[in-house]
Write a protein that holds these residues in place. Structure first.
Motif, PDB file in Angstrom:
ATOM      1  N   ARG A  38       0.860  -1.183   0.000  1.00  0.00           N
ATOM      2  CA  ARG A  38       0.000   0.000   0.000  1.00  0.00           C
ATOM      3  C   ARG A  38       0.888   1.221   0.000  1.00  0.00           C
ATOM      4  O   ARG A  38       1.703   1.402   0.897  1.00  0.00           O
ATOM      5  CB  ARG A  38      -0.884  -0.015   1.244  1.00  0.00           C
ATOM      6  N   HIS A  39       0.728   2.071  -1.029  1.00  0.00           N
ATOM      7  CA  HIS A  39       1.550   3.275  -1.112  1.00  0.00           C
ATOM      8  C   HIS A  39       1.189   4.215   0.020  1.00  0.00           C
ATOM      9  O   HIS A  39       0.023   4.333   0.391  1.00  0.00           O
ATOM     10  CB  HIS A  39       1.327   3.985  -2.445  1.00  0.00           C
ATOM     11  N   ALA A  40       2.201   4.907   0.540  1.00  0.00           N
ATOM     12  CA  ALA A  40       1.954   5.898   1.590  1.00  0.00           C
ATOM     13  C   ALA A  40       0.941   6.911   1.072  1.00  0.00           C
ATOM     14  O   ALA A  40       0.993   7.319  -0.085  1.00  0.00           O
ATOM     15  CB  ALA A  40       3.258   6.605   1.942  1.00  0.00           C
ATOM     16  N   GLY A  41      -0.014   7.270   1.915  1.00  0.00           N
ATOM     17  CA  GLY A  41      -1.010   8.253   1.505  1.00  0.00           C
ATOM     18  C   GLY A  41      -2.213   7.641   0.809  1.00  0.00           C
ATOM     19  O   GLY A  41      -3.143   8.355   0.435  1.00  0.00           O
ATOM     20  N   ARG A  42      -2.236   6.324   0.612  1.00  0.00           N
ATOM     21  CA  ARG A  42      -3.392   5.680  -0.007  1.00  0.00           C
ATOM     22  C   ARG A  42      -4.069   4.755   0.995  1.00  0.00           C
ATOM     23  O   ARG A  42      -3.389   4.132   1.805  1.00  0.00           O
ATOM     24  CB  ARG A  42      -2.974   4.844  -1.226  1.00  0.00           C
ATOM     25  N   LYS A  43      -5.407   4.669   0.908  1.00  0.00           N
ATOM     26  CA  LYS A  43      -6.114   3.710   1.764  1.00  0.00           C
ATOM     27  C   LYS A  43      -6.194   2.344   1.099  1.00  0.00           C
ATOM     28  O   LYS A  43      -6.199   1.313   1.752  1.00  0.00           O
ATOM     29  CB  LYS A  43      -7.539   4.209   2.056  1.00  0.00           C
ATOM     30  N   ARG A  44      -6.272   2.364  -0.257  1.00  0.00           N
ATOM     31  CA  ARG A  44      -6.398   1.085  -0.964  1.00  0.00           C
ATOM     32  C   ARG A  44      -5.029   0.456  -1.181  1.00  0.00           C
ATOM     33  O   ARG A  44      -4.033   1.142  -1.384  1.00  0.00           O
ATOM     34  CB  ARG A  44      -7.071   1.321  -2.318  1.00  0.00           C
ATOM     35  N   TRP A  45      -5.021  -0.857  -1.168  1.00  0.00           N
ATOM     36  CA  TRP A  45      -3.775  -1.562  -1.485  1.00  0.00           C
ATOM     37  C   TRP A  45      -3.570  -1.546  -2.989  1.00  0.00           C
ATOM     38  O   TRP A  45      -4.502  -1.806  -3.740  1.00  0.00           O
ATOM     39  CB  TRP A  45      -3.850  -2.997  -0.973  1.00  0.00           C
ATOM     40  N   ALA A  46      -2.360  -1.262  -3.442  1.00  0.00           N
ATOM     41  CA  ALA A  46      -2.066  -1.273  -4.877  1.00  0.00           C
ATOM     42  C   ALA A  46      -2.052  -2.707  -5.395  1.00  0.00           C
ATOM     43  O   ALA A  46      -2.584  -3.006  -6.467  1.00  0.00           O
ATOM     44  CB  ALA A  46      -0.728  -0.598  -5.151  1.00  0.00           C
ATOM     45  N   VAL A  47      -1.446  -3.613  -4.628  1.00  0.00           N
ATOM     46  CA  VAL A  47      -1.533  -5.053  -4.900  1.00  0.00           C
ATOM     47  C   VAL A  47      -1.734  -5.736  -3.561  1.00  0.00           C
ATOM     48  O   VAL A  47      -1.319  -5.230  -2.522  1.00  0.00           O
ATOM     49  CB  VAL A  47      -0.249  -5.659  -5.509  1.00  0.00           C
ATOM     50  N   ARG A  48      -2.350  -6.910  -3.592  1.00  0.00           N
ATOM     51  CA  ARG A  48      -2.575  -7.591  -2.334  1.00  0.00           C
ATOM     52  C   ARG A  48      -2.771  -9.088  -2.567  1.00  0.00           C
ATOM     53  O   ARG A  48      -3.270  -9.498  -3.603  1.00  0.00           O
ATOM     54  CB  ARG A  48      -3.836  -7.031  -1.682  1.00  0.00           C
ATOM     55  N   GLY A  49      -2.358  -9.884  -1.594  1.00  0.00           N
ATOM     56  CA  GLY A  49      -2.620 -11.319  -1.597  1.00  0.00           C
ATOM     57  C   GLY A  49      -2.070 -12.037  -2.817  1.00  0.00           C
ATOM     58  O   GLY A  49      -2.701 -12.940  -3.352  1.00  0.00           O
TER      59      GLY A  49
END
Ligand SMILES: Nc1ncnc2c1ncn2[C@@H]1O[C@H](COP(=O)(O)OP(=O)(O)OP(=O)(O)O)[C@@H](O)[C@H]1O
Ligand SMILES: Nc1ncnc2c1ncn2[C@@H]1O[C@H](COP(=O)(O)OP(=O)(O)OP(=O)(O)O)[C@@H](O)[C@H]1O
Ligand SMILES: [Mg+2]
Ligand SMILES: [Mg+2]
Lengths: 266, 194, 478
Positions: free
Chosen positions: C12-23
Motif C-alpha cells: 500500500r503506497h503511503a497516503g493511499r487507503k487502498r492496497w495497490a496489490v494484495r494477496g
C-alpha cells in the motif's frame, strides 16, 4: 550560450590537463590575488591570464561572451566606493555635496575592479574547458571526493539544460487549460512565480525518480565502486599547479617591489 | 540501505539536495544579472535588502534533508553551479559559498540536528547572511566606512536573510510538502490518506 | 538464477487507503518468461518495483514476503535489471556509454572489463550511435533501447520490463522486442508487463493475470489462460488476442471547416504540412518517431507559434476571433475552443489533486461552481477515476494518468480536440471507453485530431488519415 557544455577546443594543451589540477591551479592563483588591494598585482595577473588563454583553447570572443556580467559588477564596485569610501586621500577631482571623488578613492576602486576581473577569469577558464563528467571523475579519483556525492551532484547537473524545456512545457500546459495573465502586471508576476515553483517541484520529482533509477542499478549497494573512465594526475598536471603558484607569486612580488602592495587585512 | 533515522545520507537525499542546489544555481546566475543590472538602481547598502535570496538553499536543504551537512552541501553546490554557469563574482564564490554555507549549517548543528522548527530555520538564514556580509565587506568593499556603509550593510543583509532565507525557506518547504514531492522525507511525512 | 517467490504479497503506497496489490502468491522458476497482465491500476508496475527492491520502507506498507533466489530483493539488486515505464527518468549520465557503464561501476566490475561489456550490451540492443552520443539527444525509442542496454550489461538473472514499447512506432517496437529476445540467455528469467498481448506473446511462455481487488486471476500458458478465461478476461479489460473491437466510424458527413493549416511547419521539428479539420470528423495523424507529430499537435492547439506557414480558425470555431491565429488567443478562450492532450500526461498537470485538475479548466472559463462539480463527477465516473479524486496526479499509474489527461481536455467541452497518443498504455476496457467518448464527441459535431501509433484505434475511429514522414511533408490521404 551559457550552459554546462565545455566551449573550448578540447585538444588544447592545457584544456587537456586533469580537471582537479586546473581547479587547484585556478584556486591557488586567485587566492594570492584576494590577499592584496593594489592595482598592480591584478593587472599583471590579467595579462598572464589573457596570455595563457590560447593554451586552454578558449577563443577571446567566447571569453567575452561569458565574462560580460563582470563589467556590470565592476561599475557597481566603483559606485559603492565613490559613495562610501572611509578615507578620501589624494587630490579631489569632483566634489558633490558630501561625496568627494578623490584620486585615492579612484585608485582603490581601480584596484578592486582589476582584482575582481583577475579573480573571476580563472573560474571562467576552468569551467569553459572542463566537462562535468570528467570533473566528477577526477574529484573522485584524484581528490578523494566521496563518490556518492560527486556522482549525485553530476546526475543533478545534467538537468540544467532540461530546465528550459520544462519551463516551456509548464507554460504550455497552463495555457491549454485556460490559465494566462493577460496584460495585468500583477497577474503576470503571480503566473511567473507559480511557474517557477512548478519548475522546482518538477525538478525535485525528477530527482526522486532519478534516485530510484540509480538505486535500481546498484548505486548504493555498499560495494566499492570502480571507475570506467581513468583520470590521471601526471607530472604535467603538477607542473600546471606549480606554474600557477609561481605566476601568482610573481605578480605579488612585482607589486611588493614596486611598493604598491597593500594586504587585505591590516 | 533505507535508514531514515540514521545520519547516513540515502541516495534520494543526495540527489534531491543536488537537484535543489542545481535549480538554485541557475536562479543565482539569473539573480546575479538582476543584482548587477536593474537592481543597481537601489544603491548599496540598501540593495542588500535583496540579499537573502543567496542563502535560501541552506535553509531549504537543512529543513528538507535533515541530515548533518545538508545545509552546507546544498548551498555550496548551488554556489559552485552558479560559478560553472558564469557568475559575475566568479571564482570567489568557491570560497564564499562554503563559508556562508557553514554558517547556515551551524544553526542546525547547535540544535543537534533534532530541531527543524521555525526558530532554527530563521537562525540558519541569519547566520549565513551575516557570514556572507562579513566576507563581502572585507573582500569586496575594503576601505569603506563602518558607520555609513559596513554596519548598515551587515544589518540589512542579516534582516534580509532572516526574512527571505529564513521565513522564505520555511514557507517554501511547507509549500513543497503540500505538493507531495517530499513524501519520502521526514518533512513530508505528516499527510492524510486518500 | 532469478527465481521469484511471492507469498501473500501486498503493498500500500503511503497516503493511499487502498492496497495497490494484495494477496499475491506466485512462484516463477529461473529461466521462465512471464507476461504480467491486469487492468490499468491493478498494480503491475508496483509489483515490478517490489521485485527490483525499489519500494523503500518509508514510502508505504508491505504485507507478506517477496524473495529473489531466497533473498530480500533489496539485497538481491545485483541479480535484477529493470526498465521502467518511462525511460527518460532512467538515464543518469550525460553520455550514452557512461550511462551503460554506470551500473557496472556501481557493482565494482574491474575497470578493464567495463568497456567490452558496455559495447556488447549496446550491440545486442542494436543501438545505432557510438558511446559518446549525449543522452539528451535521443528520441524516445532510442532512450528505451539505451535503458535496456543498461539493464542487460549487468547480466541480470531476472529482467523486468514495464511496457517497454509503449511510445514506439511499430518498427521501433519490433526492434526492441527483437533486441529483448536476442538478449535473453537460457537461464534469464523475464517478467514483462505489456497491455498489447498479441505482440508480447512471442517473448513469453507463461501468462499471469493480476486481479485488481487482490490476488492472481489466472496463471498458466497463454493457450490455457486465454482458452479458459478468454471472454471473462476480455470483459475485464485484458487485450485477449484474436478478439476484435467494434468500429465507430462517423455516420453523418463532416460539417464546416474548423481549422486550416497552410504550409504549417516549425523547422527543424516539422516540415511544412497542409491540413484541414472539419466538424464531425476524426482525423488520425500517423508517422514514425520523430516525424514531428507532437509538434504539429502543439501548433494546431495554439500552444506554439508557427515557424512557417499559418494556422487559421474558421468563424464556426472562433467567432470574431477567427481573424487572429490561435496562438495569439487569450488562454480561457483557447480552452473552450481547442482542447489539447499532451503526449506525456505529466506535462499537462498543473494542480495538486485529480479533482482540481479536472475543475481547473471549467473554472477558468467562468462556469458556475455547481456546473463544474457535475461535469467533473461525470468525467470521473466515466473514466473510473472517482476513487482517486483526492489523489495527487503524479502518483497515478501510467494508464490512470493518461485517462486523467484526456479528461482534463474534455472538461471544457472544446469544439476541437487534439490528442497526442491518447490510447497508449490503456487496458481494453478503458480503450473502448475512450473510443466511445471520442466517437460521441465527433457525432455531436466536434472535430477530433488524434496523433497515434495505434493501428486498431485508427481502424476503429478515424474517418481520415494524415501520414507524416521524416523529411519533406506529405499531404492528407482521403
Ligand atoms: N507513488 C504512488 N503513490 C501512491 N499511489 C500510487 C503510487 N504509484 C501507484 N499508485 C497507485 O497504486 C495503484 C497501482 O498502480 P500501478 O502503477 O502499479 O498500476 P499498473 O497496473 O501498472 O497500471 P497501468 O497499467 O495503468 O500502468 C494505482 O491505483 C495507483 O494510483
Ligand atoms: N523542444 C524541442 N527542441 C528541439 N527539437 C525538438 C524538441 N522537441 C522535439 N524535437 C525534435 O523534433 C523532431 C520531432 O519531434 P516530435 O516530438 O514532434 O516527434 P513525434 O513525431 O511526435 O515523435 P514520437 O512518435 O516519438 O512522439 C524530433 O527529431 C525531436 O527530436
Ligand atoms: Mg504501470
Ligand atoms: Mg510525439
Amino acid at each position: 550560450m551559457i550552459g554546462p557544455q565545455p566551449v573550448a577546443v578540447a585538444s588544447a594543451p592545457l584544456a587537456r590537463r586533469n580537471p582537479v589540477a586546473k581547479l587547484a591551479a585556478a584556486l591557488l592563483f586567485s587566492v594570492v590575488l584576494i590577499a592584496t588591494l593594489d592595482p598592480v598585482a591584478p593587472a599583471i595577473a590579467i595579462a598572464v591570464e589573457l596570455a595563457v588563454l590560447p593554451l586552454f583553447g578558449v577563443r577571446y570572443r567566447v571569453l567575452a561572451r561569458r565574462a560580460w556580467p563582470l563589467l556590470v559588477s565592476a561599475v557597481g564596485i566603483v559606485v559603492t566606493l565613490v559613495l562610501f569610501a572611509a578615507e578620501r586621500s589624494g587630490r579631489v577631482l569632483v566634489e558633490a555635496g558630501p561625496v568627494a571623488v578623490t584620486s585615492g578613492v579612484l585608485l582603490t576602486a581601480l584596484g578592486l575592479v582589476l582584482r575582481m576581473i583577475a579573480v573571476a577569469l580563472p573560474g571562467v577558464i576552468v569551467f569553459a574547458t572542463t566537462d562535468a563528467t570528467d570533473l566528477a571523475d577526477a574529484l573522485i579519483q584524484n581528490a578523494r571526493a566521496p563518490a556518492r556525492f560527486a556522482i549525485g551532484a553530476l546526475a543533478a547537473f545534467r538537468l540544467v539544460p532540461l530546465l528550459g524545456q520544462e519551463w516551456q512545457a509548464i507554460s504550455m500546459a497552463r495555457r491549454a487549460r485556460g490559465v494566462d495573465a493577460g496584460r495585468n502586471p500583477v497577474a503576470k508576476l503571480r503566473l511567473f512565480v507559480s511557474t517557477a515553483f512548478a519548475l522546482l517541484v518538477g525538478a525535485i520529482r525528477r530527482g526522486t525518480r532519478l534516485a530510484v533509477a540509480m538505486d535500481a542499478r546498484g548505486f548504493d549497494a555498499g560495494v566499492p565502486r570502480t571507475t570506467a573512465r581513468r583520470q590521471r594526475f601526471t607530472a604535467a598536471d603538477a607542473l600546471l599547479v606549480a606554474g600557477a603558484v609561481a605566476l601568482g607569486g610573481a605578480a605579488l612580488t612585482a607589486s611588493i617591489l614596486l611598493g604598491t602592495f597593500r594586504p587585505l587585512i591590516g | 540501505m533505507n535508514h531514515t533515522d540514521t545520519n547516513r545520507w540515502r541516495t534520494i537525499d543526495i540527489v534531491v539536495a543536488s537537484v535543489i542546489a542545481v535549480a538554485f544555481g541557475v536562479i543565482f546566475w539569473a539573480w546575479g544579472l538582476l543584482w548587477n543590472g536593474p537592481a543597481d538602481a537601489i544603491p548599496l547598502p540598501g540593495r542588500a535588502v535583496l540579499y537573502g535570496v543567496w542563502l535560501v538553499p541552506a535553509v531549504l536543504g537543512g529543513l528538507i534533508v535533515r541530515k548533518p551537512g545538508a545545509a552546507f552541501y546544498t548551498l555550496t553546490i548551488a554556489a559552485l553551479v552558479s560559478v560553472a554557469l558564469g557568475s559575475s563574482w566568479g571564482w570567489t564564490l568557491v570560497i564564499q559559498g562554503p563559508l556562508e554555507a557553514a554558517a547556515g549549517e551551524l544553526a542546525f548543528a547547535l540544535f543537534g540536528y533534532r530541531n527543524f522548527r521555525a526558530p532554527v530555520a530563521l537562525l540558519s538564514g541569519t547566520l549565513a547572511g551575516i557570514a556572507a556580509a562579513l566576507y563581502d565587506v572585507f573582500v569586496w568593499y575594503p576601505d569603506t566606512a563602518w558607520g555609513s556603509f559596513r554596519l548598515p550593510y551587515i544589518l540589512i543583509t542579516a534582516a534580509s536573510s532572516l526574512v527571505v532565507a529564513g521565513v522564505g525557506g520555511l514557507a517554501l518547504t511547507r509549500a513543497l510538502v503540500g505538493t507531495g514531492v517530499l513524501d519520502r522525507f521526514p518533512a513530508g511525512r505528516e499527510r492524510t490518506a486518500i | 538464477m532469478g527465481a521469484v517467490t511471492l507469498r501473500g504479497f501486498g503493498w500500500r503506497h503511503a497516503g493511499r487507503k487502498r492496497w495497490a496489490v494484495r494477496g499475491v502468491d506466485l512462484r516463477v522458476e529461473a529461466g521462465e518468461r512471464v507476461l504480467l497482465l491486469g487492468p490499468s491500476g491493478a498494480g503491475k508496475s508496483t509489483l515490478l518495483a517490489a521485485l527490483a527492491g525499489l519500494l523503500p520502507e518509508d514510502s508505504g506498507e508491505q504485507e507478506g514476503t517477496v524473495e529473489i533466489d531466497g533473498l530480500d530483493p533489496r539485497k538481491a539488486r545485483e541479480r535484477v535489471g529493470i526498465v521502467f515505464q518511462d525511460p527518460e527518468t532512467q538515464l543518469v549520465m550525460a553520455r550514452c556509454g557512461d550511462d551503460v557503464a554506470f551500473g557496472l561501476e556501481n557493482r565494482g566490475v574491474p575497470a578493464d572489463e567495463i568497456w567490452p561489456r558496455v559495447d556488447e550490451a549496446l550491440r545486442r540492443v542494436g543501438f545505432p550511435y557510438d558511446r559518446d552520443r549525449p543522452t539528451a539527444a535521443l528520441s524516445g525509442g532510442e532512450q528505451q533501447r539505451l535503458a535496456l542496454a543498461g539493464a542487460l550489461a549487468l547480466r541480470p538473472g531476472l529482467l523486468l520490463l514495464d511496457e517497454p514499447t509503449a511510445n514506439l512506432d511499430p518498427p521501433g517496437a519490433a526492434l526492441v522486442r527483437t533486441a529483448v529476445a536476442g538478449a535473453l540467455d537460457a537461464d534469464t528469467t523475464l517478467v514483462l508487463v505489456e497491455h498489447r498481448v498479441a505482440e508480447a506473446l512471442p517473448l513469453v511462455d507463461r501468462v499471469v493475470v493480476l486481479e485488481p481487488g487482490g490476488g492472481v486471476r489466472a496463471d498458466g500458458s497463454p493457450d490455457e489462460v486465454f482458452g479458459a478465461h478468454g471472454d471473462a478476461l476480455a470483459a475485464e479489460g485484458v487485450w485477449v488476442p484474436g478478439r476484435t473491437v467494434p468500429a465507430r466510424r462517423g455516420t453523418a458527413t463532416p460539417g464546416e471547416v474548423l481549422l486550416t493549416a497552410d504550409r504549417l511547419g516549425l523547422p527543424p521539428r516539422l516540415a511544412p504540412t497542409d491540413l484541414q479539420v472539419r466538424a464531425g470528423e476524426a482525423l488520425a495523424v500517423l508517422g514514425p518517431n520523430g516525424a514531428g507529430k507532437s509538434t504539429l499537435a502543439l501548433l494546431l492547439g495554439g500552444l506554439v507559434k508557427p515557424g512557417t506557414g499559418t494556422v487559421a480558425a474558421s468563424a464556426a470555431l472562433a467567432g470574431r476571433d477567427a481573424r487572429t491565429p490561435p496562438h495569439r488567443w487569450r488562454a480561457p478562450a483557447l480552452a473552450t475552443r481547442i482542447g489539447s492532450v499532451f503526449q506525456d500526461p505529466e506535462h499537462q498537470f498543473v494542480t495538486g489533486t485529480v479533482f482540481d485538475e479536472l475543475a481547473l479548466g471549467p473554472r477558468r472559463t467562468g462556469r458556475p461552481e455547481a456546473e463544474v462539480r457535475s461535469t467533473v463527477d461525470d468525467l470521473l465516473a466515466r473514466l473510473r477515476l472517482t476513487a482517486l479524486a483526492g489523489a495527487n496526479p503524479y502518483t497515478l499509474s501510467g494508464g490512470e494518468a493518461r485517462r486523467l489527461s484526456v479528461a482534463t481536455a474534455l472538461a471544457t467541452a472544446p469544439r476541437l480536440l487534439i490528442c497526442d497518443e491518447p490510447t497508449f498504455g490503456q487496458d481494453r476496457r478503458t480503450w473502448l471507453e475512450l473510443v466511445d467518448l471520442f466517437a460521441d464527441l465527433r457525432d455531436a459535431g466536434h472535430g477530433v485530431v488524434a496523433v497515434t501509433h495505434d493501428a486498431e484505434f485508427v481502424a476503429a475511429l478515424a474517418d481520415r488519415q494524415l501520414a507524416l514522414s521524416r523529411g519533406p511533408s506529405s499531404g492528407a490521404t482521403p
